[in-house]
Design an enzyme around this catalytic site. Structure first.
Site, PDB file in Angstrom:
ATOM      1  N   HIS A  19       0.828  -1.204   0.000  1.00 36.85           N
ATOM      2  CA  HIS A  19       0.000   0.000   0.000  1.00 36.85           C
ATOM      3  C   HIS A  19       0.863   1.254   0.000  1.00 36.85           C
ATOM      4  O   HIS A  19       0.503   2.261  -0.607  1.00 36.85           O
ATOM      5  CB  HIS A  19      -0.937  -0.005   1.221  1.00 36.85           C
ATOM      6  CG  HIS A  19      -2.013  -1.026   1.090  1.00 36.85           C
ATOM      7  ND1 HIS A  19      -3.342  -0.704   0.912  1.00 36.85           N
ATOM      8  CD2 HIS A  19      -1.957  -2.376   1.034  1.00 36.85           C
ATOM      9  CE1 HIS A  19      -4.045  -1.816   0.780  1.00 36.85           C
ATOM     10  NE2 HIS A  19      -3.227  -2.850   0.859  1.00 36.85           N
ATOM     11  N   ASP A 115      -6.089   6.016   1.684  1.00 38.11           N
ATOM     12  CA  ASP A 115      -6.261   4.627   1.274  1.00 38.11           C
ATOM     13  C   ASP A 115      -7.677   4.211   1.674  1.00 38.11           C
ATOM     14  O   ASP A 115      -8.074   4.411   2.844  1.00 38.11           O
ATOM     15  CB  ASP A 115      -5.208   3.795   2.033  1.00 38.11           C
ATOM     16  CG  ASP A 115      -5.121   2.364   1.544  1.00 38.11           C
ATOM     17  OD1 ASP A 115      -6.176   1.793   1.206  1.00 38.11           O
ATOM     18  OD2 ASP A 115      -4.002   1.826   1.519  1.00 38.11           O
TER      19      ASP A 115
HETATM   20  C1  UDX Z   1      -0.397  -6.603  -0.890  1.00 40.16           C
HETATM   21  C2  UDX Z   1      -1.337  -7.638  -1.464  1.00 40.16           C
HETATM   22  O1  UDX Z   1      -0.879  -8.928  -1.307  1.00 40.16           O
HETATM   23  C3  UDX Z   1      -1.769  -7.304  -2.838  1.00 40.16           C
HETATM   24  O2  UDX Z   1      -2.535  -8.354  -3.400  1.00 40.16           O
HETATM   25  C4  UDX Z   1      -2.536  -6.060  -2.779  1.00 40.16           C
HETATM   26  O3  UDX Z   1      -3.105  -5.767  -4.025  1.00 40.16           O
HETATM   27  C5  UDX Z   1      -1.596  -4.979  -2.296  1.00 40.16           C
HETATM   28  O4  UDX Z   1      -0.983  -5.309  -1.068  1.00 40.16           O
HETATM   29  P1  UDX Z   1       2.124  -7.607  -1.451  1.00 40.16           P
HETATM   30  O5  UDX Z   1       1.628  -8.971  -1.127  1.00 40.16           O
HETATM   31  O6  UDX Z   1       3.325  -7.153  -0.765  1.00 40.16           O
HETATM   32  O7  UDX Z   1       0.970  -6.499  -1.300  1.00 40.16           O
HETATM   33  O8  UDX Z   1       2.388  -7.654  -3.048  1.00 40.16           O
HETATM   34  P2  UDX Z   1       2.432  -6.541  -4.156  1.00 40.16           P
HETATM   35  O9  UDX Z   1       1.132  -5.829  -4.292  1.00 40.16           O
HETATM   36  O10 UDX Z   1       2.893  -7.210  -5.382  1.00 40.16           O
HETATM   37  O11 UDX Z   1       3.508  -5.507  -3.651  1.00 40.16           O
HETATM   38  C6  UDX Z   1       4.847  -5.850  -3.427  1.00 40.16           C
HETATM   39  C7  UDX Z   1       5.724  -4.653  -3.719  1.00 40.16           C
HETATM   40  O12 UDX Z   1       7.018  -4.925  -3.211  1.00 40.16           O
HETATM   41  C8  UDX Z   1       5.862  -4.375  -5.209  1.00 40.16           C
HETATM   42  O13 UDX Z   1       5.776  -2.982  -5.440  1.00 40.16           O
HETATM   43  C9  UDX Z   1       7.259  -4.881  -5.555  1.00 40.16           C
HETATM   44  O14 UDX Z   1       7.932  -4.145  -6.561  1.00 40.16           O
HETATM   45  C10 UDX Z   1       7.991  -4.729  -4.237  1.00 40.16           C
HETATM   46  N1  UDX Z   1       9.048  -5.738  -4.124  1.00 40.16           N
HETATM   47  C11 UDX Z   1       8.751  -7.061  -4.000  1.00 40.16           C
HETATM   48  C12 UDX Z   1      10.371  -5.320  -4.162  1.00 40.16           C
HETATM   49  O15 UDX Z   1      10.657  -4.124  -4.311  1.00 40.16           O
HETATM   50  N2  UDX Z   1      11.347  -6.258  -4.028  1.00 40.16           N
HETATM   51  C13 UDX Z   1      11.102  -7.574  -3.867  1.00 40.16           C
HETATM   52  O16 UDX Z   1      12.058  -8.352  -3.751  1.00 40.16           O
HETATM   53  C14 UDX Z   1       9.740  -7.997  -3.850  1.00 40.16           C
END
Ligand code: UDX
Length: 459
Positions: A19, A115
């Site tokens: 988020h 949000d």
């Molecule tokens: C959560 C939910 O799971 C997701 O479904 C919802 O829509 C938003 O919040 P998360 O599970 O962390 O988030 O996944 P994601 O939405 O893909 O966000 C992860 C973020 O971390 C991405 O912006 C990605 O670029 C970043 N990231 C991930 C990194 O910078 N490095 C990494 O090694 C892994």
């Protein structure tokens, strides 16, 4: 200095990596348009952040209390209902105090972008006579599902055979719906407070900003705009420079709870042939069983391909030493990486992802085909769109125990990296990448929507 800014927006982010990332990027867009943006999040979360925003973004950061200033305890981490109840009790007062304090500074607040999970922020904004803008961090399709639940039009429990038909949303099977709907023993209600309750008041918000791109889901976006005339798609909240595959500024991706090892990842990728590497990452929250992790590991080994796999430190123990040794022959395992830079690298051929919305959007922005292994929440719906609507990825089918099997991993990798289907998906991915890039370029759909919002809140 003060008159350099057209307005001052507080951008209130739910305290989670998925988020914070889009909200930080939105702050940067506002600052680009000469709107002062102050990112606000919970103090407990802010204390866990390892990388900070640099001053070149012109973004300030303020914290509010979620009731856990000394750290979120285990009970609250396990049980979102407990966390949310306390946050909802103390958050409004804490946000009010922040607005009062800022009103005495050189930059009084004009607008609160919140949000949608933190929907009580709208009442706070209205109490101070400020513009209130809800920010939806998930897709229009997913928000439409939450709205129809809120209205009781989509009713629980949902029969396995039901076809779900919602205006503008692609036809869904029950298993394509957000996973929390299927939690047993009333557990689904634990998520109601931040996924469904926002629709109690959203109609009173002055704006509804969706982190999606009109071209990705035009039918449901049109439906939403009819229902809420102030709804605008403003995504992707991904640094625009990545869309051009230009070398990103090292600090461009803002705030992280984890330490990425940029040099190691990028140097490793630099030595790999074009489109030869499978990038594997499941975001900041997903936790899989040991069996699942080990099957995935053997699938990668059996596929005999290069891979870069993000295994967060908290998950590392699930991979025994002997597997890690075998994995390291063709792969690199890191605890966190600069994901945008990785996806932008020409060595990356596909992305095994949990289909979090940020990861999905980032892969779409950079034209990278995906293999979807959803973990929870909206990820199941995102996967449906990845496979059947945007046609840029494959579903890695789990077995009846919910485990991803090694043969499935291997087959999916072969199909996407070497098969005809893979070529089609790559072409589709490039088509979407270009459409998304157009949306944020001068005069594109998201660019116009952001400009309209900025003009409306400017003094
Ligand atoms: C959560 C939910 O799971 C997701 O479904 C919802 O829509 C938003 O919040 P998360 O599970 O962390 O988030 O996944 P994601 O939405 O893909 O966000 C992860 C973020 O971390 C991405 O912006 C990605 O670029 C970043 N990231 C991930 C990194 O910078 N490095 C990494 O090694 C892994």
């Amino acid at each position: 200095m003060a008159d350099q800014w057209k307005a001052h927006c507080l951008v209130v982010a739910y305290p989670a990596q998925g988020h914070i990332n889009p909200m930080v990027q939105f702050c940067k867009r506002l600052a680009y348009h000469k709107v002062k943006a102050t990112l606000v999040t919970a103090l407990s979360f802010w204390k866990t952040v390892t990388t900070e925003l640099t001053s070149d973004f012109n973004i300030s950061v303020e914290t509010i209390s979620d009731g856990y200033d000394d750290g979120v305890d285990e009970e609250a981490s396990r049980n979102p209902k407990n966390y949310v109840q306390r946050f909802w009790q103390v958050g409004p007062q804490s946000l009010s105090e922040l607005i009062e304090r800022l009103s005495g500074s050189g930059f009084p607040v004009d607008c609160v972008v919140y949000d949608s999970f933190l929907h009580w922020s709208l009442d706070v904004a209205k109490k101070f006579g400020l513009v209130g803008a809800a920010f939806l961090t998930q897709t229009c399709a997913v928000n439409s599902i939450y709205f129809h639940l809120h209205q009781g039009i989509l009713k629980l429990p949902i029969d396995k055979e039901t076809k779900i038909l919602l205006p503008g949303v692609t036809e869904l099977e029950p298993l394509d719906l957000p996973t929390f709907l299927f939690l047993q023993d009333g557990m689904h209600l634990h998520y109601w407070d931040f996924l469904v309750d926002p629709f109690d008041t959203i109609g009173k918000a002055d704006w509804m900003l969706s982190n999606s791109v009109y071209e990705l889901e035009p039918e449901v976006a049109d439906w939403m705009k009819k229902k809420w005339p102030m709804m605008r798609t403003i995504g992707p909240t991904v640094p625009s420079m990545f869309l051009d595959k230009r070398i990103p500024n090292d600090n461009d991706y803002g705030i992280s709870m984890f330490n990425p090892n940029d040099d190691l990842c990028m140097n490793w990728l630099n030595n790999k042939p074009k489109a030869s590497v499978v990038y594997v990452s499941f975001g900041s929250l997903a936790t899989y069983s040991e069996e699942h992790m080990q099957e995935l590991a053997w699938g990668l080994i059996d596929a005999d391909t290069f891979f870069l796999w993000v295994v967060r430190a908290s998950e590392e123990a699930k991979l025994p030493k002997n597997i890690i040794e075998t994995l390291s022959k063709k792969g690199l395992i890191v605890t966190w990486c600069p994901q945008l830079k990785v996806l932008a690298h020409e060595a990356v051929g596909c992305f095994i992802t949990h289909c979090g919305w940020n990861s999905t959007l980032e892969a779409l922005c950079l034209g990278v085909p995906m293999i979807g292994v959803p973990y929870w929440s909206d990820q199941t719906t995102n996967l449906k769109y990845i496979v059947d609507v945007w046609k840029v990825g494959l579903r890695a089918q789990m077995d009846e125990k919910g485990i991803l099997r090694r043969e499935t991993v291997k087959d999916c990798i072969k199909e996407i990296m070497e098969g005809e289907k893979g070529k089609e998906m790559k072409n589709n991915a490039i088509k979407w990448r270009n459409l998304i890039k157009n949306s944020i370029d001068d005069g594109g759909s998201s660019d116009q929507n952001i400009a309209e919002f900025v003009t409306a809140i400017s003094k």
